[in-house]
Motif scaffolding. Structure first.
Motif, PDB file in Angstrom:
ATOM      1  N   SER A  64      16.052  61.072 -32.766  1.00 53.39           N
ATOM      2  CA  SER A  64      17.091  60.055 -32.613  1.00 53.39           C
ATOM      3  C   SER A  64      17.246  59.229 -33.885  1.00 53.39           C
ATOM      4  O   SER A  64      17.441  58.029 -33.846  1.00 53.39           O
ATOM      5  N   MET A  65      17.139  59.889 -35.021  1.00 52.67           N
ATOM      6  CA  MET A  65      17.253  59.202 -36.295  1.00 52.67           C
ATOM      7  C   MET A  65      18.659  58.645 -36.473  1.00 52.67           C
ATOM      8  O   MET A  65      19.642  59.352 -36.326  1.00 52.67           O
ATOM      9  N   GLU A  66      18.721  57.380 -36.783  1.00 55.83           N
ATOM     10  CA  GLU A  66      20.015  56.758 -37.023  1.00 55.83           C
ATOM     11  C   GLU A  66      20.350  56.841 -38.503  1.00 55.83           C
ATOM     12  O   GLU A  66      19.476  56.734 -39.349  1.00 55.83           O
ATOM     13  N   GLN A  67      21.606  57.046 -38.774  1.00 55.29           N
ATOM     14  CA  GLN A  67      22.045  57.091 -40.163  1.00 55.29           C
ATOM     15  C   GLN A  67      22.953  55.901 -40.425  1.00 55.29           C
ATOM     16  O   GLN A  67      23.842  55.610 -39.623  1.00 55.29           O
ATOM     17  N   PRO A  68      22.727  55.223 -41.552  1.00 52.69           N
ATOM     18  CA  PRO A  68      23.550  54.051 -41.839  1.00 52.69           C
ATOM     19  C   PRO A  68      25.008  54.436 -42.111  1.00 52.69           C
ATOM     20  O   PRO A  68      25.280  55.501 -42.659  1.00 52.69           O
ATOM     21  N   ARG A  69      25.904  53.574 -41.701  1.00 56.70           N
ATOM     22  CA  ARG A  69      27.323  53.781 -41.956  1.00 56.70           C
ATOM     23  C   ARG A  69      27.851  52.562 -42.692  1.00 56.70           C
ATOM     24  O   ARG A  69      27.569  51.432 -42.305  1.00 56.70           O
ATOM     25  N   ALA A  70      28.618  52.799 -43.718  1.00 52.49           N
ATOM     26  CA  ALA A  70      29.178  51.695 -44.485  1.00 52.49           C
ATOM     27  C   ALA A  70      30.311  51.058 -43.693  1.00 52.49           C
ATOM     28  O   ALA A  70      31.306  51.704 -43.374  1.00 52.49           O
ATOM     29  N   ARG A  71      30.133  49.797 -43.347  1.00 56.30           N
ATOM     30  CA  ARG A  71      31.152  49.052 -42.612  1.00 56.30           C
ATOM     31  C   ARG A  71      31.332  47.701 -43.290  1.00 56.30           C
ATOM     32  O   ARG A  71      30.348  47.010 -43.560  1.00 56.30           O
ATOM     33  N   PRO A  72      32.560  47.321 -43.545  1.00 56.81           N
ATOM     34  CA  PRO A  72      32.751  46.016 -44.169  1.00 56.81           C
ATOM     35  C   PRO A  72      32.381  44.910 -43.189  1.00 56.81           C
ATOM     36  O   PRO A  72      32.648  45.007 -41.998  1.00 56.81           O
ATOM     37  N   SER A  73      31.732  43.895 -43.714  1.00 59.07           N
ATOM     38  CA  SER A  73      31.375  42.777 -42.839  1.00 59.07           C
ATOM     39  C   SER A  73      32.625  41.967 -42.532  1.00 59.07           C
ATOM     40  O   SER A  73      33.646  42.071 -43.212  1.00 59.07           O
ATOM     41  N   GLU A  74      32.551  41.158 -41.516  1.00 54.62           N
ATOM     42  CA  GLU A  74      33.695  40.351 -41.102  1.00 54.62           C
ATOM     43  C   GLU A  74      34.105  39.392 -42.215  1.00 54.62           C
ATOM     44  O   GLU A  74      35.281  39.173 -42.461  1.00 54.62           O
ATOM     45  N   ILE A  75      33.145  38.818 -42.908  1.00 54.29           N
ATOM     46  CA  ILE A  75      33.431  37.861 -43.980  1.00 54.29           C
ATOM     47  C   ILE A  75      34.164  38.561 -45.126  1.00 54.29           C
ATOM     48  O   ILE A  75      35.161  38.062 -45.631  1.00 54.29           O
ATOM     49  N   ARG A  76      33.708  39.725 -45.523  1.00 54.74           N
ATOM     50  CA  ARG A  76      34.369  40.459 -46.610  1.00 54.74           C
ATOM     51  C   ARG A  76      35.800  40.803 -46.248  1.00 54.74           C
ATOM     52  O   ARG A  76      36.689  40.688 -47.059  1.00 54.74           O
ATOM     53  N   SER A  77      36.016  41.256 -45.027  1.00 53.39           N
ATOM     54  CA  SER A  77      37.362  41.660 -44.634  1.00 53.39           C
ATOM     55  C   SER A  77      38.298  40.450 -44.594  1.00 53.39           C
ATOM     56  O   SER A  77      39.469  40.556 -44.930  1.00 53.39           O
ATOM     57  N   LYS A  78      37.793  39.263 -44.212  1.00 55.68           N
ATOM     58  CA  LYS A  78      38.615  38.064 -44.213  1.00 55.68           C
ATOM     59  C   LYS A  78      38.962  37.638 -45.635  1.00 55.68           C
ATOM     60  O   LYS A  78      40.065  37.231 -45.915  1.00 55.68           O
ATOM     61  N   LYS A  79      38.015  37.739 -46.576  1.00 56.81           N
ATOM     62  CA  LYS A  79      38.268  37.360 -47.961  1.00 56.81           C
ATOM     63  C   LYS A  79      39.361  38.262 -48.551  1.00 56.81           C
ATOM     64  O   LYS A  79      40.257  37.785 -49.235  1.00 56.81           O
ATOM     65  N   VAL A  80      39.282  39.546 -48.275  1.00 56.74           N
ATOM     66  CA  VAL A  80      40.284  40.468 -48.812  1.00 56.74           C
ATOM     67  C   VAL A  80      41.639  40.181 -48.188  1.00 56.74           C
ATOM     68  O   VAL A  80      42.667  40.198 -48.852  1.00 56.74           O
ATOM     69  N   PHE A  81      41.662  39.852 -46.923  1.00 54.78           N
ATOM     70  CA  PHE A  81      42.906  39.601 -46.209  1.00 54.78           C
ATOM     71  C   PHE A  81      43.605  38.352 -46.744  1.00 54.78           C
ATOM     72  O   PHE A  81      44.814  38.335 -46.877  1.00 54.78           O
ATOM     73  N   PHE A  82      42.858  37.293 -47.055  1.00 55.88           N
ATOM     74  CA  PHE A  82      43.457  36.027 -47.460  1.00 55.88           C
ATOM     75  C   PHE A  82      43.698  35.907 -48.958  1.00 55.88           C
ATOM     76  O   PHE A  82      44.195  34.910 -49.409  1.00 55.88           O
TER      77      PHE A  82
END
Length: 83
Positions: A64-82
């Motif tokens: 059941s090895m989990e593999q990391p997935r690149a996901r933008p954090s909420e803060i980063r996505s808000k900075k890019v949006f504004f």
């Protein structure tokens, strides 16, 4: 069920037809393929007890090895949006 909606969309059929087709083939596969050990002995108590005893001798290993997935954090996505 959403699963049948997805199957229907994937194959270009309705979710009802996907559901019907799935259950149609499920019946055929249950007749053609051998059942599991537990399904074979579930109606006979003595055989069921023997099967359970045999199955406890085996060790089940689950990978059941989990593999990391690149996901933008909420803060980063808000900075890019504004910007």
């Amino acid at each position: 069920m959403p699963t049948f909606e997805v199957l229907g969309l994937h194959f270009g059929i309705s979710k009802t037809e996907a559901n019907d087709t799935f259950h149609y083939w499920l019946e055929i596969l249950r007749k053609v393929l051998p059942s599991s050990l537990l399904e074979q002995v579930e109606k006979h108590d003595s055989d069921y007890a023997i099967a359970i005893e045999l199955l406890t001798e085996f060790q089940l290993i689950v990978d059941s090895m989990e593999q990391p997935r690149a996901r933008p954090s909420e803060i980063r996505s808000k900075k890019v949006f504004f910007r």
